[in-house]
Design an enzyme around this catalytic site. Sequence first.
Site, short mmCIF file in Angstrom:
data_model
loop_
_atom_site.label_atom_id
_atom_site.label_comp_id
_atom_site.label_asym_id
_atom_site.label_seq_id
_atom_site.Cartn_x
_atom_site.Cartn_y
_atom_site.Cartn_z
N GLY A 12 31.79 -42.87 -21.23
CA GLY A 12 31.18 -43.26 -19.96
C GLY A 12 29.70 -43.58 -20.13
O GLY A 12 29.17 -43.60 -21.26
N PHE A 13 29.05 -43.79 -19.03
CA PHE A 13 27.63 -44.16 -19.03
C PHE A 13 26.78 -43.07 -19.70
O PHE A 13 26.20 -43.28 -20.78
CB PHE A 13 27.22 -44.44 -17.58
CG PHE A 13 25.76 -44.33 -17.29
CD1 PHE A 13 24.82 -44.96 -18.09
CD2 PHE A 13 25.31 -43.59 -16.19
CE1 PHE A 13 23.45 -44.85 -17.81
CE2 PHE A 13 23.95 -43.48 -15.91
CZ PHE A 13 23.03 -44.10 -16.72
N GLY B 36 35.25 -45.03 -18.21
CA GLY B 36 34.54 -45.28 -19.46
C GLY B 36 35.04 -46.55 -20.11
O GLY B 36 36.12 -47.04 -19.77
N LYS C 94 41.40 -32.76 -9.60
CA LYS C 94 42.09 -32.21 -10.78
C LYS C 94 41.20 -32.33 -12.02
O LYS C 94 41.12 -31.41 -12.84
CB LYS C 94 43.38 -32.98 -11.06
CG LYS C 94 44.55 -32.55 -10.23
CD LYS C 94 45.78 -33.28 -10.74
CE LYS C 94 46.99 -32.99 -9.91
NZ LYS C 94 48.12 -33.86 -10.25
N LYS D 104 36.50 -20.64 -24.87
CA LYS D 104 36.78 -19.21 -25.07
C LYS D 104 37.50 -19.01 -26.40
O LYS D 104 37.16 -18.11 -27.17
CB LYS D 104 37.63 -18.71 -23.90
CG LYS D 104 37.96 -17.24 -23.95
CD LYS D 104 38.62 -16.80 -22.65
CE LYS D 104 39.21 -15.42 -22.81
NZ LYS D 104 40.64 -15.40 -22.60
N TYR E 223 35.05 -34.90 -4.83
CA TYR E 223 34.03 -34.83 -5.88
C TYR E 223 33.14 -33.60 -5.68
O TYR E 223 33.01 -32.76 -6.57
CB TYR E 223 33.20 -36.11 -5.85
CG TYR E 223 32.15 -36.22 -6.92
CD1 TYR E 223 32.50 -36.48 -8.25
CD2 TYR E 223 30.79 -36.09 -6.63
CE1 TYR E 223 31.54 -36.59 -9.25
CE2 TYR E 223 29.82 -36.20 -7.62
CZ TYR E 223 30.20 -36.46 -8.92
OH TYR E 223 29.24 -36.57 -9.90
N ARG F 22 27.02 -48.05 -7.34
CA ARG F 22 25.83 -47.18 -7.33
C ARG F 22 24.62 -48.07 -7.07
O ARG F 22 24.56 -49.22 -7.50
CB ARG F 22 25.71 -46.42 -8.64
CG ARG F 22 26.71 -45.28 -8.67
CD ARG F 22 26.44 -44.29 -9.75
NE ARG F 22 27.31 -44.47 -10.88
CZ ARG F 22 27.41 -43.61 -11.89
NH1 ARG F 22 26.68 -42.53 -11.89
NH2 ARG F 22 28.21 -43.83 -12.89
#
Length: 314
Positions: free
Chosen positions: A12-13, A38, A91, A105, A145, A186
Amino acid sequence: MSKKILVTGGAGFLGSHLCERLIALGHDVLCVDNYFTGRKENIAHLLSNPRFEIMRHDVTFPLYVEVDEIYNLACPASPIHYQYDPVQTTKTSVHGAINMLGLAKRVKARILQASTSEVYGDPEIHPQTEDYWGKVNPIGIRSCYDEGKRCAETLFFDYWRQHHLEIKVVRIFNTYGPRMHPNDGRVVSNFIVQALRGEDITIYGDGQQTRSFCYVDDLVEAMIRMMASRADFTGPVNIGNPSEFSMLQLAELVIRLTGSQSKLIFKPLPQDDPKQRRPDITLAQQELNWQPTVSLEEGLTKTMAYFANLQPTR
Ligand SMILES: NC(=O)c1ccc[n+]([C@@H]2O[C@H](COP(=O)([O-])OP(=O)(O)OC[C@H]3O[C@@H](n4cnc5c(N)ncnc54)[C@H](O)[C@@H]3O)[C@@H](O)[C@H]2O)c1
Protein backbone atom coordinates in the site's frame (compact mmCIF):
# COMPACT_ATOMS: atom_id res chain seq x y z
CA MET A 1 21.45 -5.41 13.96
CA SER A 2 19.63 -6.83 10.97
CA LYS A 3 16.12 -8.12 11.77
CA LYS A 4 13.41 -10.08 9.98
CA ILE A 5 10.47 -7.71 9.76
CA LEU A 6 6.92 -8.39 8.62
CA VAL A 7 4.98 -5.49 7.12
CA THR A 8 1.29 -6.24 6.53
CA GLY A 9 -0.27 -4.00 3.91
CA GLY A 10 3.26 -3.53 2.59
CA ALA A 11 2.14 -2.96 -1.01
CA GLY A 12 0.00 0.00 0.00
CA PHE A 13 0.88 3.67 0.13
CA LEU A 14 2.46 3.86 3.59
CA GLY A 15 3.55 0.22 3.66
CA SER A 16 5.64 0.50 0.51
CA HIS A 17 7.56 3.48 1.90
CA LEU A 18 8.08 1.65 5.19
CA CYS A 19 9.40 -1.49 3.40
CA GLU A 20 11.78 0.71 1.42
CA ARG A 21 13.15 2.40 4.56
CA LEU A 22 13.53 -0.83 6.52
CA ILE A 23 15.49 -2.42 3.66
CA ALA A 24 17.69 0.68 3.44
CA LEU A 25 18.40 0.23 7.17
CA GLY A 26 19.69 -3.29 6.43
CA HIS A 27 16.70 -5.39 7.54
CA ASP A 28 15.04 -8.35 5.80
CA VAL A 29 11.47 -7.45 4.96
CA LEU A 30 8.53 -9.75 4.37
CA CYS A 31 5.71 -7.82 2.75
CA VAL A 32 2.25 -9.38 3.11
CA ASP A 33 -0.66 -7.98 1.11
CA ASN A 34 -3.87 -9.12 -0.56
CA TYR A 35 -3.68 -6.22 -3.07
CA PHE A 36 -7.14 -4.94 -2.18
CA THR A 37 -5.90 -1.34 -2.38
CA GLY A 38 -2.18 -2.01 -2.62
CA ARG A 39 -0.45 -2.22 -5.98
CA LYS A 40 2.46 -4.25 -7.26
CA GLU A 41 3.79 -1.06 -8.88
CA ASN A 42 4.37 0.36 -5.38
CA ILE A 43 6.94 -2.33 -4.58
CA ALA A 44 8.15 -3.31 -8.08
CA HIS A 45 11.44 -1.48 -7.49
CA LEU A 46 12.13 -3.63 -4.40
CA LEU A 47 11.52 -7.03 -6.00
CA SER A 48 15.09 -7.53 -7.17
CA ASN A 49 16.46 -6.80 -3.69
CA PRO A 50 17.46 -10.04 -1.92
CA ARG A 51 16.37 -8.51 1.40
CA PHE A 52 12.79 -8.17 0.15
CA GLU A 53 10.15 -10.88 -0.05
CA ILE A 54 6.49 -10.62 -0.94
CA MET A 55 3.61 -12.91 0.01
CA ARG A 56 0.02 -12.62 -1.22
CA HIS A 57 -2.04 -13.25 1.89
CA ASP A 58 -5.20 -11.95 3.54
CA VAL A 59 -4.60 -11.09 7.20
CA THR A 60 -8.08 -12.26 8.16
CA PHE A 61 -6.51 -15.74 7.91
CA PRO A 62 -3.76 -16.95 10.25
CA LEU A 63 -0.17 -16.58 9.16
CA TYR A 64 2.78 -18.73 10.20
CA VAL A 65 6.16 -17.08 9.64
CA GLU A 66 9.28 -16.46 11.72
CA VAL A 67 9.93 -12.76 12.28
CA ASP A 68 11.42 -10.43 14.90
CA GLU A 69 9.08 -7.47 14.42
CA ILE A 70 5.64 -6.87 12.91
CA TYR A 71 4.22 -3.64 11.52
CA ASN A 72 0.47 -4.18 11.06
CA LEU A 73 -0.74 -1.79 8.37
CA ALA A 74 -3.15 -4.01 6.43
CA CYS A 75 -6.48 -2.20 6.13
CA PRO A 76 -8.04 -0.03 3.44
CA ALA A 77 -7.64 3.55 4.64
CA SER A 78 -9.80 5.78 2.47
CA PRO A 79 -13.61 5.99 2.87
CA ILE A 80 -14.23 4.93 -0.75
CA HIS A 81 -12.27 1.74 -0.23
CA TYR A 82 -13.25 0.90 3.33
CA GLN A 83 -16.93 1.48 2.61
CA TYR A 84 -16.83 -0.74 -0.49
CA ASP A 85 -17.08 -3.89 1.67
CA PRO A 86 -17.61 -2.67 5.24
CA VAL A 87 -17.88 -6.15 6.74
CA GLN A 88 -14.52 -7.08 5.26
CA THR A 89 -13.07 -3.79 6.60
CA THR A 90 -14.04 -4.64 10.18
CA LYS A 91 -12.81 -8.20 9.70
CA THR A 92 -9.48 -6.92 8.39
CA SER A 93 -9.01 -4.69 11.43
CA VAL A 94 -10.28 -7.11 14.05
CA HIS A 95 -9.46 -10.60 12.72
CA GLY A 96 -6.28 -9.15 11.22
CA ALA A 97 -5.24 -7.82 14.63
CA ILE A 98 -6.08 -11.13 16.32
CA ASN A 99 -4.05 -13.08 13.75
CA MET A 100 -1.06 -10.77 13.89
CA LEU A 101 -1.11 -10.58 17.69
CA GLY A 102 -1.31 -14.39 17.80
CA LEU A 103 1.70 -14.57 15.53
CA ALA A 104 3.59 -12.00 17.63
CA LYS A 105 2.84 -14.03 20.76
CA ARG A 106 4.04 -17.28 19.17
CA VAL A 107 7.31 -15.89 17.84
CA LYS A 108 7.82 -13.30 20.64
CA ALA A 109 7.91 -10.41 18.19
CA ARG A 110 7.40 -6.74 18.91
CA ILE A 111 4.27 -5.56 17.12
CA LEU A 112 3.19 -2.11 15.98
CA GLN A 113 -0.38 -1.24 15.07
CA ALA A 114 -1.13 1.46 12.49
CA SER A 115 -4.13 2.98 14.24
CA THR A 116 -5.75 6.20 13.20
CA SER A 117 -6.96 9.61 14.27
CA GLU A 118 -10.41 8.27 13.28
CA VAL A 119 -10.55 6.63 16.72
CA TYR A 120 -11.29 10.17 17.99
CA GLY A 121 -14.35 10.37 15.67
CA ASP A 122 -15.77 13.90 15.47
CA PRO A 123 -13.75 15.24 18.39
CA GLU A 124 -15.07 17.58 21.06
CA ILE A 125 -11.59 18.68 22.08
CA HIS A 126 -9.04 20.31 19.88
CA PRO A 127 -6.23 19.47 19.24
CA GLN A 128 -6.63 15.81 20.21
CA THR A 129 -4.42 14.32 22.91
CA GLU A 130 -4.01 10.57 23.38
CA ASP A 131 -6.01 10.52 26.61
CA TYR A 132 -9.16 11.72 24.78
CA TRP A 133 -11.55 8.76 24.29
CA GLY A 134 -13.25 10.10 21.20
CA LYS A 135 -16.77 10.70 19.92
CA VAL A 136 -17.52 7.94 17.47
CA ASN A 137 -20.81 6.90 15.91
CA PRO A 138 -20.96 3.11 16.33
CA ILE A 139 -23.56 2.53 13.58
CA GLY A 140 -22.67 4.99 10.83
CA ILE A 141 -21.07 4.43 7.44
CA ARG A 142 -17.58 5.19 8.81
CA SER A 143 -17.99 2.87 11.80
CA CYS A 144 -16.61 -0.22 10.04
CA TYR A 145 -13.27 1.58 9.95
CA ASP A 146 -13.42 3.69 13.13
CA GLU A 147 -14.79 0.96 15.39
CA GLY A 148 -12.67 -1.71 13.70
CA LYS A 149 -9.56 0.30 14.52
CA ARG A 150 -10.78 0.99 18.07
CA CYS A 151 -11.36 -2.71 18.64
CA ALA A 152 -7.90 -3.47 17.23
CA GLU A 153 -6.43 -1.08 19.83
CA THR A 154 -8.42 -2.89 22.54
CA LEU A 155 -6.99 -6.21 21.40
CA PHE A 156 -3.45 -4.82 21.40
CA PHE A 157 -3.79 -3.59 24.96
CA ASP A 158 -5.38 -6.82 26.16
CA TYR A 159 -2.54 -8.85 24.62
CA TRP A 160 -0.15 -6.50 26.43
CA ARG A 161 -1.96 -6.82 29.79
CA GLN A 162 -2.78 -10.52 29.48
CA HIS A 163 0.18 -11.93 27.52
CA HIS A 164 2.85 -9.25 28.15
CA LEU A 165 3.41 -8.70 24.46
CA GLU A 166 5.59 -5.74 23.48
CA ILE A 167 3.01 -3.62 21.69
CA LYS A 168 3.31 -0.24 20.00
CA VAL A 169 0.25 1.72 18.91
CA VAL A 170 0.54 4.79 16.68
CA ARG A 171 -2.48 6.91 15.82
CA ILE A 172 -1.79 8.24 12.36
CA PHE A 173 -3.29 11.52 11.24
CA ASN A 174 -3.77 12.39 7.53
CA THR A 175 -0.62 11.44 5.69
CA TYR A 176 0.10 12.08 2.04
CA GLY A 177 2.83 11.56 -0.52
CA PRO A 178 3.83 9.67 -3.64
CA ARG A 179 2.03 6.30 -4.19
CA MET A 180 -1.27 7.41 -2.72
CA HIS A 181 -3.98 5.79 -4.75
CA PRO A 182 -5.04 8.37 -7.37
CA ASN A 183 -8.76 7.50 -7.20
CA ASP A 184 -9.34 6.92 -3.52
CA GLY A 185 -11.09 10.20 -2.82
CA ARG A 186 -8.58 11.40 -0.22
CA VAL A 187 -8.40 15.14 -0.31
CA VAL A 188 -4.73 15.64 -1.22
CA SER A 189 -4.72 13.15 -4.11
CA ASN A 190 -8.15 14.38 -5.26
CA PHE A 191 -7.08 18.01 -5.42
CA ILE A 192 -3.76 17.23 -7.12
CA VAL A 193 -5.29 14.93 -9.75
CA GLN A 194 -8.08 17.40 -10.47
CA ALA A 195 -5.64 20.32 -10.71
CA LEU A 196 -3.24 18.44 -13.00
CA ARG A 197 -6.14 17.53 -15.31
CA GLY A 198 -7.46 21.10 -15.22
CA GLU A 199 -10.78 19.80 -13.83
CA ASP A 200 -12.91 21.58 -11.21
CA ILE A 201 -11.64 21.04 -7.66
CA THR A 202 -14.35 19.54 -5.45
CA ILE A 203 -14.76 21.04 -1.98
CA TYR A 204 -17.17 19.29 0.39
CA GLY A 205 -19.15 21.65 2.59
CA ASP A 206 -17.96 25.26 2.74
CA GLY A 207 -14.28 24.33 2.78
CA GLN A 208 -13.73 25.79 6.25
CA GLN A 209 -13.24 22.34 7.84
CA THR A 210 -9.59 21.83 8.67
CA ARG A 211 -7.11 18.99 8.48
CA SER A 212 -3.43 18.59 9.21
CA PHE A 213 -1.25 16.86 6.63
CA CYS A 214 1.88 14.86 7.36
CA TYR A 215 4.35 13.95 4.63
CA VAL A 216 4.99 10.21 4.32
CA ASP A 217 8.74 10.35 5.07
CA ASP A 218 8.05 12.02 8.42
CA LEU A 219 5.46 9.37 9.27
CA VAL A 220 7.77 6.46 8.41
CA GLU A 221 10.51 7.96 10.58
CA ALA A 222 8.07 8.15 13.50
CA MET A 223 6.94 4.54 13.05
CA ILE A 224 10.52 3.28 13.06
CA ARG A 225 11.34 5.35 16.16
CA MET A 226 8.22 4.02 17.85
CA MET A 227 9.18 0.41 17.13
CA ALA A 228 12.61 1.08 18.65
CA SER A 229 11.26 2.91 21.72
CA ARG A 230 11.74 1.61 25.27
CA ALA A 231 9.88 -1.67 25.96
CA ASP A 232 7.39 -0.17 28.42
CA PHE A 233 6.27 2.58 26.05
CA THR A 234 3.15 1.20 24.35
CA GLY A 235 1.53 4.40 23.13
CA PRO A 236 -1.01 5.14 21.83
CA VAL A 237 0.94 8.01 20.39
CA ASN A 238 -0.31 10.58 17.89
CA ILE A 239 1.75 10.90 14.73
CA GLY A 240 0.92 13.72 12.40
CA ASN A 241 1.68 17.26 11.44
CA PRO A 242 0.07 19.81 13.75
CA SER A 243 0.00 22.59 11.14
CA GLU A 244 -3.65 23.07 10.31
CA PHE A 245 -5.08 24.04 6.93
CA SER A 246 -8.65 24.54 5.74
CA MET A 247 -9.74 22.71 2.60
CA LEU A 248 -9.95 26.07 0.86
CA GLN A 249 -6.33 26.89 1.78
CA LEU A 250 -5.19 23.46 0.56
CA ALA A 251 -7.05 23.86 -2.74
CA GLU A 252 -5.55 27.30 -3.30
CA LEU A 253 -2.03 26.01 -2.57
CA VAL A 254 -2.45 23.08 -4.97
CA ILE A 255 -3.72 25.42 -7.69
CA ARG A 256 -0.79 27.77 -7.14
CA LEU A 257 1.87 25.02 -7.15
CA THR A 258 0.48 23.26 -10.23
CA GLY A 259 -0.24 26.52 -12.05
CA SER A 260 -3.64 25.03 -12.87
CA GLN A 261 -6.66 26.92 -14.24
CA SER A 262 -9.02 24.73 -12.17
CA LYS A 263 -12.04 26.35 -10.48
CA LEU A 264 -13.50 25.37 -7.10
CA ILE A 265 -16.93 23.68 -6.92
CA PHE A 266 -18.81 22.95 -3.68
CA LYS A 267 -20.70 19.74 -2.80
CA PRO A 268 -22.57 18.65 0.37
CA LEU A 269 -20.50 17.33 3.28
CA PRO A 270 -20.61 13.51 3.63
CA GLN A 271 -22.18 11.96 6.77
CA ASP A 272 -20.04 12.06 9.96
CA ASP A 273 -17.27 14.07 8.30
CA PRO A 274 -15.23 15.60 11.15
CA LYS A 275 -15.04 19.41 11.13
CA GLN A 276 -11.58 19.70 12.62
CA ARG A 277 -8.69 17.32 13.12
CA ARG A 278 -5.27 18.23 14.47
CA PRO A 279 -2.86 16.11 16.50
CA ASP A 280 -1.27 17.15 19.74
CA ILE A 281 2.18 15.61 19.25
CA THR A 282 3.71 16.50 22.62
CA LEU A 283 3.98 12.80 23.55
CA ALA A 284 5.76 11.89 20.29
CA GLN A 285 8.15 14.80 20.83
CA GLN A 286 8.92 13.67 24.38
CA GLU A 287 9.10 9.90 23.89
CA LEU A 288 10.35 9.59 20.31
CA ASN A 289 12.19 12.88 20.00
CA TRP A 290 10.22 13.25 16.78
CA GLN A 291 8.47 16.02 14.97
CA PRO A 292 7.63 16.55 11.31
CA THR A 293 10.25 18.27 9.18
CA VAL A 294 8.65 18.48 5.74
CA SER A 295 6.50 21.55 5.01
CA LEU A 296 3.19 21.19 3.17
CA GLU A 297 4.55 23.09 0.18
CA GLU A 298 7.63 20.84 -0.07
CA GLY A 299 5.63 17.64 0.38
CA LEU A 300 2.97 18.68 -2.11
CA THR A 301 5.63 19.48 -4.69
CA LYS A 302 7.08 15.94 -4.39
CA THR A 303 3.62 14.38 -4.47
CA MET A 304 2.64 16.37 -7.56
CA ALA A 305 5.75 15.18 -9.38
CA TYR A 306 4.66 11.59 -8.70
CA PHE A 307 1.11 12.13 -9.95
CA ALA A 308 2.29 14.05 -13.00
CA ASN A 309 4.42 11.03 -14.06
CA LEU A 310 1.86 8.38 -13.13
CA GLN A 311 0.76 6.11 -15.95
CA PRO A 312 -2.97 5.31 -15.71
CA THR A 313 -3.34 1.75 -14.38
CA ARG A 314 -6.72 1.16 -12.75
N1 LIG B 1 -2.65 7.34 4.99
C1 LIG B 1 -3.20 7.86 6.06
O1 LIG B 1 -3.40 9.07 6.11
C2 LIG B 1 -3.56 7.00 7.25
C3 LIG B 1 -4.13 7.64 8.36
C4 LIG B 1 -4.47 6.88 9.47
C5 LIG B 1 -4.21 5.53 9.49
N2 LIG B 1 -3.67 4.92 8.40
C6 LIG B 1 -3.47 3.47 8.46
O2 LIG B 1 -2.23 3.09 7.89
C7 LIG B 1 -2.38 1.86 7.21
C8 LIG B 1 -1.91 2.01 5.77
O3 LIG B 1 -2.71 2.99 5.12
P1 LIG B 1 -2.42 3.48 3.62
O4 LIG B 1 -2.75 4.90 3.57
O5 LIG B 1 -1.09 3.02 3.19
O6 LIG B 1 -3.59 2.72 2.84
P2 LIG B 1 -3.50 1.69 1.62
O7 LIG B 1 -4.92 1.34 1.28
O8 LIG B 1 -2.65 2.23 0.55
O9 LIG B 1 -2.76 0.44 2.26
C9 LIG B 1 -3.41 -0.61 2.92
C10 LIG B 1 -2.80 -1.91 2.42
O10 LIG B 1 -3.42 -3.00 3.12
C11 LIG B 1 -3.74 -4.01 2.18
N3 LIG B 1 -4.85 -4.80 2.72
C12 LIG B 1 -6.13 -4.41 2.93
N4 LIG B 1 -6.85 -5.42 3.45
C13 LIG B 1 -5.98 -6.47 3.59
C14 LIG B 1 -6.13 -7.79 4.07
N5 LIG B 1 -7.31 -8.24 4.53
N6 LIG B 1 -5.05 -8.60 4.05
C15 LIG B 1 -3.85 -8.17 3.59
N7 LIG B 1 -3.66 -6.92 3.12
C16 LIG B 1 -4.71 -6.09 3.12
C17 LIG B 1 -4.11 -3.25 0.93
O11 LIG B 1 -4.07 -4.05 -0.25
C18 LIG B 1 -3.05 -2.14 0.93
O12 LIG B 1 -1.87 -2.55 0.32
C19 LIG B 1 -3.85 1.45 7.32
O13 LIG B 1 -3.98 0.53 8.39
C20 LIG B 1 -4.53 2.74 7.67
O14 LIG B 1 -5.69 2.52 8.43
C21 LIG B 1 -3.34 5.64 7.28
